[in-house]
Design a protein around this motif. Structure first.
Motif, mmCIF file in Angstrom:
data_model
loop_
_atom_site.group_PDB
_atom_site.id
_atom_site.type_symbol
_atom_site.label_atom_id
_atom_site.label_comp_id
_atom_site.label_asym_id
_atom_site.label_seq_id
_atom_site.Cartn_x
_atom_site.Cartn_y
_atom_site.Cartn_z
ATOM 1 N N LEU A 1 33.904 4.072 -21.263
ATOM 2 C CA LEU A 1 35.255 3.930 -21.476
ATOM 3 C C LEU A 1 35.372 3.371 -23.056
ATOM 4 C CD1 LEU A 1 36.820 1.884 -18.497
ATOM 5 C CD2 LEU A 1 37.044 4.416 -18.926
ATOM 6 N N THR A 2 36.480 3.893 -23.680
ATOM 7 C CA THR A 2 36.701 3.457 -25.197
ATOM 8 C C THR A 2 37.566 2.442 -24.911
ATOM 9 O OG1 THR A 2 38.845 4.950 -25.160
ATOM 10 C CG2 THR A 2 36.824 5.881 -25.752
ATOM 11 N N ASP A 3 37.791 1.606 -26.140
ATOM 12 C CA ASP A 3 38.476 0.499 -26.233
ATOM 13 C C ASP A 3 39.877 0.601 -25.678
ATOM 14 O OD1 ASP A 3 36.416 -1.148 -27.086
ATOM 15 O OD2 ASP A 3 37.077 -0.668 -29.316
ATOM 16 N N ALA A 4 40.630 1.693 -26.079
ATOM 17 C CA ALA A 4 41.879 2.043 -25.693
ATOM 18 C C ALA A 4 42.085 2.546 -24.318
ATOM 19 C CB ALA A 4 42.286 3.358 -26.390
ATOM 20 N N GLU A 5 41.081 3.063 -23.857
ATOM 21 C CA GLU A 5 41.087 3.297 -22.174
ATOM 22 C C GLU A 5 40.787 2.190 -21.325
ATOM 23 O OE1 GLU A 5 39.271 7.962 -22.019
ATOM 24 O OE2 GLU A 5 37.775 6.529 -22.247
ATOM 25 N N PHE A 6 40.016 1.258 -21.893
ATOM 26 C CA PHE A 6 39.598 0.087 -21.340
ATOM 27 C C PHE A 6 41.072 -0.827 -21.126
ATOM 28 C CE2 PHE A 6 38.378 -4.367 -21.291
ATOM 29 C CZ PHE A 6 37.936 -4.637 -20.251
ATOM 30 N N ASP A 7 41.760 -0.781 -22.371
ATOM 31 C CA ASP A 7 42.709 -1.763 -22.357
ATOM 32 C C ASP A 7 43.966 -1.207 -21.604
ATOM 33 O OD1 ASP A 7 41.716 -3.689 -24.112
ATOM 34 O OD2 ASP A 7 42.423 -2.430 -25.950
ATOM 35 N N ALA A 8 43.988 0.244 -21.427
ATOM 36 C CA ALA A 8 45.099 0.777 -20.667
ATOM 37 C C ALA A 8 44.718 0.644 -19.007
ATOM 38 C CB ALA A 8 45.180 2.339 -20.907
ATOM 39 N N GLN A 9 43.477 0.621 -18.579
ATOM 40 C CA GLN A 9 43.126 0.702 -17.236
ATOM 41 C C GLN A 9 43.053 -0.942 -16.976
ATOM 42 O OE1 GLN A 9 42.555 2.772 -15.128
ATOM 43 N NE2 GLN A 9 43.078 4.466 -16.573
ATOM 44 N N LYS A 10 42.840 -1.872 -17.924
ATOM 45 C CA LYS A 10 43.029 -3.265 -17.480
ATOM 46 C C LYS A 10 44.455 -3.792 -17.365
ATOM 47 C CE LYS A 10 42.498 -6.373 -20.815
ATOM 48 N NZ LYS A 10 41.541 -7.283 -21.708
ATOM 49 N N ALA A 11 45.344 -3.134 -18.225
ATOM 50 C CA ALA A 11 46.763 -3.324 -18.218
ATOM 51 C C ALA A 11 47.208 -2.773 -16.910
ATOM 52 C CB ALA A 11 47.739 -2.838 -19.128
ATOM 53 N N LYS A 12 46.989 -1.708 -16.196
ATOM 54 C CA LYS A 12 47.383 -1.329 -15.042
ATOM 55 C C LYS A 12 46.954 -2.282 -13.943
ATOM 56 C CE LYS A 12 47.078 3.930 -15.296
ATOM 57 N NZ LYS A 12 46.508 5.193 -14.871
ATOM 58 N N VAL A 13 45.587 -2.855 -13.937
ATOM 59 C CA VAL A 13 45.039 -3.252 -12.867
ATOM 60 C C VAL A 13 45.974 -4.813 -12.794
ATOM 61 C CG1 VAL A 13 43.046 -4.955 -12.336
ATOM 62 C CG2 VAL A 13 42.649 -2.615 -12.869
#
Length: 94
Positions: A78-90
Protein backbone atom coordinates in the motif's frame (compact mmCIF):
# COMPACT_ATOMS: atom_id res chain seq x y z
CA UNK A 1 -100.81 -71.18 1.89
CA UNK A 2 -100.60 -69.73 5.43
CA UNK A 3 -97.06 -70.98 5.67
CA UNK A 4 -96.20 -69.24 2.44
CA UNK A 5 -97.70 -65.96 3.63
CA UNK A 6 -95.88 -66.26 6.92
CA UNK A 7 -92.59 -66.78 5.07
CA UNK A 8 -93.24 -63.82 2.77
CA UNK A 9 -94.20 -61.63 5.73
CA UNK A 10 -91.10 -62.63 7.64
CA UNK A 11 -88.92 -61.84 4.59
CA UNK A 12 -90.61 -58.46 4.25
CA UNK A 13 -89.97 -57.65 7.91
CA UNK A 14 -86.32 -58.70 7.67
CA UNK A 15 -85.80 -56.73 4.46
CA UNK A 16 -87.53 -53.68 5.94
CA UNK A 17 -85.45 -53.87 9.09
CA UNK A 18 -82.24 -54.25 7.09
CA UNK A 19 -83.16 -51.23 4.96
CA UNK A 20 -83.97 -49.14 8.05
CA UNK A 21 -80.69 -50.09 9.73
CA UNK A 22 -78.72 -49.40 6.57
CA UNK A 23 -80.32 -45.97 6.18
CA UNK A 24 -79.67 -45.12 9.82
CA UNK A 25 -75.99 -46.10 9.51
CA UNK A 26 -75.67 -44.01 6.34
CA UNK A 27 -77.20 -40.95 8.04
CA UNK A 28 -75.00 -41.38 11.09
CA UNK A 29 -71.85 -41.60 8.95
CA UNK A 30 -72.89 -38.57 6.89
CA UNK A 31 -73.44 -36.55 10.07
CA UNK A 32 -70.08 -37.63 11.46
CA UNK A 33 -68.27 -36.69 8.23
CA UNK A 34 -69.97 -33.30 8.00
CA UNK A 35 -69.03 -32.57 11.63
CA UNK A 36 -65.40 -33.45 10.90
CA UNK A 37 -65.37 -31.27 7.78
CA UNK A 38 -66.81 -28.31 9.71
CA UNK A 39 -64.20 -28.73 12.42
CA UNK A 40 -61.41 -28.83 9.82
CA UNK A 41 -62.72 -25.67 8.15
CA UNK A 42 -62.49 -23.66 11.35
CA UNK A 43 -59.01 -24.76 12.27
CA UNK A 44 -56.24 -22.36 11.35
CA UNK A 45 -53.98 -23.71 8.62
CA UNK A 46 -50.68 -25.05 9.83
CA UNK A 47 -47.74 -23.34 8.19
CA UNK A 48 -44.17 -24.46 8.28
CA UNK A 49 -42.06 -22.29 10.58
CA UNK A 50 -40.06 -19.58 8.89
CA UNK A 51 -36.45 -20.53 8.29
CA UNK A 52 -34.01 -19.12 10.78
CA UNK A 53 -32.21 -16.04 9.51
CA UNK A 54 -28.68 -16.53 8.33
CA UNK A 55 -26.16 -15.73 11.04
CA UNK A 56 -24.78 -12.27 10.70
CA UNK A 57 -21.05 -12.18 10.22
CA UNK A 58 -19.29 -10.62 13.14
CA UNK A 59 -18.05 -7.12 12.47
CA UNK A 60 -14.33 -7.17 11.77
CA UNK A 61 -12.18 -5.94 14.60
CA UNK A 62 -10.93 -2.42 13.76
CA UNK A 63 -7.65 -2.99 15.58
CA UNK A 64 -7.01 -6.15 13.56
CA UNK A 65 -7.83 -4.30 10.33
CA UNK A 66 -5.45 -1.47 11.24
CA UNK A 67 -2.72 -4.01 12.04
CA UNK A 68 -3.20 -5.70 8.66
CA UNK A 69 -3.15 -2.34 6.89
CA UNK A 70 0.05 -1.46 8.73
CA UNK A 71 1.67 -4.72 7.62
CA UNK A 72 0.63 -4.13 4.00
CA UNK A 73 2.00 -0.58 4.19
CA UNK A 74 5.25 -1.80 5.73
CA UNK A 75 5.64 -4.40 2.96
CA UNK A 76 5.18 -1.70 0.37
CA UNK A 77 1.95 -3.14 -1.00
CA UNK A 78 0.00 0.00 0.00
CA UNK A 79 1.17 3.52 -0.74
CA UNK A 80 0.95 6.24 1.89
CA UNK A 81 -2.20 7.65 0.27
CA UNK A 82 -3.88 4.22 0.06
CA UNK A 83 -2.92 3.47 3.64
CA UNK A 84 -4.36 6.79 4.87
CA UNK A 85 -7.58 6.28 2.89
CA UNK A 86 -8.10 2.74 4.22
CA UNK A 87 -7.26 3.80 7.75
CA UNK A 88 -9.80 6.62 7.52
CA UNK A 89 -12.47 4.08 6.37
CA UNK A 90 -11.73 1.75 9.27
CA UNK A 91 -11.78 4.56 11.82
CA UNK A 92 -15.00 6.02 10.37
CA UNK A 93 -16.81 2.65 10.61
CA UNK A 94 -16.25 2.38 14.39
Amino acid sequence: MPRLLRGVARTAVVAGTATAVSNRVSRRQANRWSTQQEAEQYQEPQYAPAPAPAPVAAAPDPLEQLRQLGELHAQGILTDAEFDAQKAKVLAST
